[in-house]
Design a protein around this motif. Structure first.
Motif, PDB file in Angstrom:
ATOM      1  N   LEU A 187       1.017  -1.388  -0.048  1.00  0.00           N
ATOM      2  CA  LEU A 187      -0.004   0.007   0.077  1.00  0.00           C
ATOM      3  C   LEU A 187       0.832   1.337  -0.009  1.00  0.00           C
ATOM      4  O   LEU A 187       0.722   2.185   0.856  1.00  0.00           O
ATOM      5  CB  LEU A 187      -0.982   0.077   1.358  1.00  0.00           C
TER       6      LEU A 187
ATOM      7  N   PHE B  81      -2.940   7.259   2.612  1.00  0.00           N
ATOM      8  CA  PHE B  81      -2.463   6.547   3.462  1.00  0.00           C
ATOM      9  C   PHE B  81      -2.307   7.670   4.968  1.00  0.00           C
ATOM     10  O   PHE B  81      -3.063   7.194   6.054  1.00  0.00           O
ATOM     11  CB  PHE B  81      -1.479   5.864   3.377  1.00  0.00           C
TER      12      PHE B  81
ATOM     13  N   LEU C 282      -8.577   5.962  -1.361  1.00  0.00           N
ATOM     14  CA  LEU C 282      -7.828   4.695  -1.359  1.00  0.00           C
ATOM     15  C   LEU C 282      -8.197   3.855  -2.484  1.00  0.00           C
ATOM     16  O   LEU C 282      -7.559   3.154  -3.249  1.00  0.00           O
ATOM     17  CB  LEU C 282      -7.975   4.182  -0.183  1.00  0.00           C
TER      18      LEU C 282
ATOM     19  N   LEU D 219      -6.380   2.305  -5.553  1.00  0.00           N
ATOM     20  CA  LEU D 219      -6.293   0.718  -5.778  1.00  0.00           C
ATOM     21  C   LEU D 219      -6.375   0.363  -7.205  1.00  0.00           C
ATOM     22  O   LEU D 219      -6.108  -0.718  -7.646  1.00  0.00           O
ATOM     23  CB  LEU D 219      -7.285   0.034  -4.752  1.00  0.00           C
TER      24      LEU D 219
END
Length: 449
Positions: free
Chosen positions: A372, A378, A437, A441
């Motif tokens: 990640l 994050f 996020l 992804l």
């Protein structure tokens, strides 16, 4: 020579407001400062600085409440609480202890993963900037730098506890100020050179703008995330003057210093880049190669120390729990002295369980960082998840319990209103971070960055 001990039988604490301030600056001025120009670009000239100041005031206020929770009943002679969880157990008890532990240690794990990501990006930036100046096309993967960071932490994680980390925190604090000044100086130079930057809100759809605003709030929340280790830092202070007084002074110095840096770096960075402000401020500059190298190396050194500040409470929790559960198992409890050759018999103590467990933890956080490697998203997610429960809620609840405030009194209602407002802020920031996020992804392939 007998070892001097404190009133609880533990080795004498020697920390001062200076060392505590260094721990705070190390914990607070982390990778968060590099994302603030981007955050202010999403919020604008008025809301951006205002949000920073509000977060700093809330953090300073709740830090004073937490500092008083270190000892139970009496601030001088009362029972010590060695960790945040101990303080919650003493003042609140029940299921709230487990909720606190879940929030605190999940956040600490997230921060160590986040710092691994950020340090590797900065290490990789050194090579990337060299390639750009040489007009050479090169692919820079952060994976190898995460492995390097992991190897360094495998050595440092054997430092037994917080009390042995003062020198690391002081060095890290100096590094954080160094790269903040460099980022600020390069931004000022860019503005002074007449660089045209559009400082209006980014030209995106209304929905995207809203999600980015929420994410920006999460980034700012992360920039003030140190309450998770406040009690642990306070446990390093000598008892005269009273630890809560010293900690309040250190919190004021640490938070005031970081807020000034945040406002300068965030606002000047926004003035330099406008709506194109990068998520990592240093990545937006391609001139002054040697300054960028110094800045990125400083970030990496700082995060090496900051990783330890946030990892030590995790190490302490697991090791103390295992010692209590298996007191007769030598693998867990026994220390073995190893003498270092050519240093006049100087040696250090190695505990087999500590060696295996801490090494495994560092390895796991490195693998998670490889899976990640998203910087802004994050950081925002960690900040959103930890701000309300750890910076605000438990600090306020412990104060109410300690002061025995009557329900629906003026003070009680004011504190509850502050808590509910901060909960709302955390929820919207978390929503923006999760959405970011998900978008990241969609285009990411593990171990190929």
């Amino acid at each position: 020579m007998a070892t001097r001990v404190d009133d609880d039988g533990r080795p004498m604490r020697t920390g001062t407001w200076v060392t505590a301030s260094a721990h705070i600056i190390t914990a607070v001025i982390g990778s968060g400062v590099l994302s603030l120009a981007w955050a202010i670009a999403q919020l604008g000239w008025v809301a951006g600085p205002a949000t920073l100041i509000i977060f700093s005031l809330v953090t300073l206020f709740t830090s004073t409440l937490l500092a008083d929770a270190y000892r139970h009943l009496d601030p001088v002679t009362g029972q010590r609480n060695y960790t945040y969880m101990d303080a919650v157990r003493t003042h609140l008890g029940g299921v709230k202890v487990r909720l606190c532990g879940l929030a605190q240690y999940a956040n600490l794990v997230g921060v160590t993963v986040g710092y691994t990501i950020t340090a590797s990006i900065c290490m990789g930036s050194v090579r990337r900037n060299k390639c750009l100046h040489a007009e050479d096309n090169c692919h820079v993967s952060t994976t190898i730098y995460m492995i390097i960071f992991c190897c360094i932490q495998l050595i440092l994680c054997q430092v037994p506890n917080f009390h042995k980390l003062s020198w690391i925190s002081i060095l890290a604090a100096v590094m954080s100020i160094t790269y903040s000044f460099i980022g600020l100086g390069l931004s000022v130079a860019k503005v002074a050179a007449g660089a045209e930057a559009t400082t209006t809100w980014p030209t995106v759809s209304e929905a995207q703008r809203l999600w980015k605003i929420f994410q920006a709030i999460g980034n700012i929340a992360f920039a003030y995330a140190y309450s998770t280790v406040l009690i642990e830092i306070q446990d390093t202070l000598k008892s005269s003057p009273a630890e809560n007084k010293t900690m309040k002074r250190a919190s004021f110095v640490g938070i005031s210093t970081t807020t000034i840096f945040y406002l300068l770096c965030g606002c000047v960075g926004y003035a330099a880049f406008g709506e194109d402000a990068p998520g990592d401020l240093l990545s937006g500059f391609h001139q002054s190669l040697w300054l960028l190298i110094v800045a990125n190396v400083s970030v990496a050194i700082h995060l090496i120390g900051a990783y330890q500040v946030f990892a030590q409470p995790i190490f302490s929790l697991v090791e103390s729990s295992c010692r209590q559960r298996w007191p007769e198992v030598k693998f867990v409890t026994a220390d073995h002295q190893i003498t270092i050759p050519f240093l006049g018999g100087t040696g250090f103590h190695v505990n087999c369980f500590r060696l295996v467990w801490r090494s495994a933890y560092v390895a796991v956080t490195t693998v998670l960082a490889m899976l990640l490697p998203f910087f802004n998203v994050f950081m925002a997610l960690i900040g959103a998840a930890s701000f309300w429960p750890l910076t605000v809620y438990f600090a306020i609840e412990m104060y109410i319990a300690r002061a025995k405030l009557p329900k629906f009194s003026f003070s009680w209602m004011g504190l509850q209103a502050l808590s509910m407002a901060c909960l709302l802020v955390s929820l919207v920031a978390a929503a923006g971070s999760v959405e970011g996020l998900i978008q990241s992804l969609k285009v990411y392939h593990p171990f190929k960055n």
